[in-house]
Design a protein around this motif. Sequence first.
Motif, mmCIF file in Angstrom:
data_model
loop_
_atom_site.group_PDB
_atom_site.id
_atom_site.type_symbol
_atom_site.label_atom_id
_atom_site.label_comp_id
_atom_site.label_asym_id
_atom_site.label_seq_id
_atom_site.Cartn_x
_atom_site.Cartn_y
_atom_site.Cartn_z
ATOM 1 N N PRO A 108 -3.901 1.589 -4.583
ATOM 2 C CA PRO A 108 -3.977 2.556 -3.477
ATOM 3 C C PRO A 108 -4.965 3.688 -3.693
ATOM 4 O O PRO A 108 -5.672 4.083 -2.767
ATOM 5 C CB PRO A 108 -2.545 3.067 -3.368
ATOM 6 C CG PRO A 108 -1.706 1.931 -3.843
ATOM 7 C CD PRO A 108 -2.507 1.303 -4.954
ATOM 8 N N HIS A 109 -5.062 4.219 -4.922
ATOM 9 C CA HIS A 109 -5.951 5.364 -5.109
ATOM 10 C C HIS A 109 -7.418 4.950 -4.983
ATOM 11 O O HIS A 109 -8.227 5.718 -4.454
ATOM 12 C CB HIS A 109 -5.689 6.048 -6.464
ATOM 13 C CG HIS A 109 -6.156 5.298 -7.665
ATOM 14 N ND1 HIS A 109 -5.485 4.203 -8.169
ATOM 15 C CD2 HIS A 109 -7.241 5.476 -8.476
ATOM 16 C CE1 HIS A 109 -6.119 3.751 -9.228
ATOM 17 N NE2 HIS A 109 -7.190 4.495 -9.437
ATOM 18 N N MET B 147 -9.999 6.411 -2.134
ATOM 19 C CA MET B 147 -11.275 7.050 -2.484
ATOM 20 C C MET B 147 -12.444 6.365 -1.809
ATOM 21 O O MET B 147 -13.327 7.016 -1.247
ATOM 22 C CB MET B 147 -11.467 7.054 -4.006
ATOM 23 C CG MET B 147 -10.526 7.964 -4.758
ATOM 24 S SD MET B 147 -10.907 8.084 -6.527
ATOM 25 C CE MET B 147 -10.564 6.426 -7.092
ATOM 26 N N THR B 148 -12.456 5.033 -1.870
ATOM 27 C CA THR B 148 -13.582 4.309 -1.290
ATOM 28 C C THR B 148 -13.570 4.405 0.230
ATOM 29 O O THR B 148 -14.631 4.470 0.867
ATOM 30 C CB THR B 148 -13.588 2.843 -1.749
ATOM 31 O OG1 THR B 148 -12.319 2.241 -1.454
ATOM 32 C CG2 THR B 148 -13.848 2.755 -3.246
ATOM 33 N N GLY B 149 -12.381 4.439 0.824
ATOM 34 C CA GLY B 149 -12.293 4.576 2.271
ATOM 35 C C GLY B 149 -12.820 5.919 2.755
ATOM 36 O O GLY B 149 -13.545 5.994 3.761
ATOM 37 N N PRO C 268 -1.244 -2.806 0.862
ATOM 38 C CA PRO C 268 -2.459 -3.330 0.221
ATOM 39 C C PRO C 268 -2.771 -4.780 0.565
ATOM 40 O O PRO C 268 -3.921 -5.194 0.490
ATOM 41 C CB PRO C 268 -2.159 -3.169 -1.270
ATOM 42 C CG PRO C 268 -1.125 -2.097 -1.346
ATOM 43 C CD PRO C 268 -0.295 -2.242 -0.120
ATOM 44 N N GLY C 269 -1.766 -5.559 0.950
ATOM 45 C CA GLY C 269 -1.976 -6.974 1.238
ATOM 46 C C GLY C 269 -2.292 -7.282 2.679
ATOM 47 O O GLY C 269 -2.343 -8.462 3.057
ATOM 48 N N MET D 242 -4.031 11.376 1.028
ATOM 49 C CA MET D 242 -4.458 10.270 0.180
ATOM 50 C C MET D 242 -3.961 10.438 -1.264
ATOM 51 O O MET D 242 -3.929 11.556 -1.785
ATOM 52 C CB MET D 242 -5.977 10.155 0.193
ATOM 53 C CG MET D 242 -6.565 9.718 1.532
ATOM 54 S SD MET D 242 -6.143 8.023 2.028
ATOM 55 C CE MET D 242 -4.845 8.327 3.259
ATOM 56 N N PRO D 243 -3.594 9.341 -1.918
ATOM 57 C CA PRO D 243 -3.079 9.396 -3.300
ATOM 58 C C PRO D 243 -4.196 9.556 -4.325
ATOM 59 O O PRO D 243 -4.557 8.621 -5.049
ATOM 60 C CB PRO D 243 -2.367 8.053 -3.447
ATOM 61 C CG PRO D 243 -3.138 7.128 -2.558
ATOM 62 C CD PRO D 243 -3.565 7.969 -1.382
ATOM 63 N N MET D 244 -4.736 10.766 -4.401
ATOM 64 C CA MET D 244 -5.845 11.019 -5.313
ATOM 65 C C MET D 244 -5.897 12.512 -5.614
ATOM 66 O O MET D 244 -5.210 13.306 -4.964
ATOM 67 C CB MET D 244 -7.168 10.556 -4.685
ATOM 68 C CG MET D 244 -7.489 11.225 -3.363
ATOM 69 S SD MET D 244 -8.907 10.465 -2.542
ATOM 70 C CE MET D 244 -9.034 11.510 -1.087
#
Length: 384
Positions: free
Chosen positions: A184-185, A189-191, A234-235, A334-336
């Motif tokens: 998820p992190h 970040m990339t999103g 995620p899937g 976001m998880p970051m």
Amino acid sequence: MSDFVFETTPRIVCEAGASARLGEMAKALGVKRALIVTDAGLVKAGLLEPVREGFRAAGLECALFSDVLADPPEESVMTAVQAARAAGADGVVGFGGGSSLDTAKLVALLAGTEQALPAIYGIGLATGPRLPLIQVPTTAGTGSEVTPIAIVTTPSHEKKGVVSPLLYPDVAVLDARLTLGLPPHVTAMTGIDAMVHAIEAYTTRHKKNPVSDSLALKALELLAANIRTVVAEPGNVAARAAMLQGSLLAGMAFANAPVGAVHALAYPLGGHFHVPHGLSNALVLVPVLEFNRPAAEALYAELAPAVLPGRRFATPAEAAEAFIAAMRDLVAAMPMAQRLEQVGVTRDDLPMLARDAMNVQRLLVNNPREVTHDDALAIYAQVF
């Protein structure tokens, strides 16, 4: 309407499972012996096995360079170039995140020529020919598969870019199944990175054009509608595919309408502290949006419907404020990491970061509002 030129990757394949056919695609480009440029984590995850089997089925030889490093240093890039020469590669496949794709671009460019990497930093300094190149992103963020840019970390910890139409690959392959294993992190970040590309392309001071605008708007719409879903689920293949498409469209946009201060301020964080590029962008995004608002309010108002579909606004000022607030809320969710001190930056480091950011004039000139050293320092301080 002002004149403009728009360039992009000539062939794009968007299909779940398409990476198993990379051997066929390479053969169609005349490749007999390919070098796959990737990182050790993807090899360990088993993602390269179907690819290598596809090359065998196509009757092609296939070597592997799996030592790509994040924020690729010059030395790492040149090690990959030497691996291509040693293998006698006549084609290159970039497979992975932005670091692998950027490294692959430079391998394809440098393996068959005598150019020195430091001599081609900048715009339009590289010369050909380059080897045939296929790019396969495994993250939905950089858009590197459709950009003419490769970013390298120099020995002095600066991030420098090689910018040349020669770096557009021959084929970009979007295979959503390759992104299902992203944690998820990394997904977050990339999103956010891809969203920054769309925002900065739309608000750039130079080379903004109707094609890049249309792509940036659609990219932002796809990314905003799906980023929370892919972080929570995620899937979800459909949402993953939408993120890859959004990342690609944003990449097409900023390849032609270049990015500004968010990226300029993000680069020193990657160069000195090895903060992932997407996270670096996310950390400085909101304060840069707020800083740029006096010059970009009308453009932010036009972006608002992409992230707040169905909302009505009484004035452009209200729409711009809602847009910035929506991005602030999204980044916070976001998880970051959310603050510079969480990624190893100290308050004493801020002047150094501001100084180095001001050296990225290649990007700062595109920002809708002029940025001074004191402005950069204040932006870093806001998120310390």
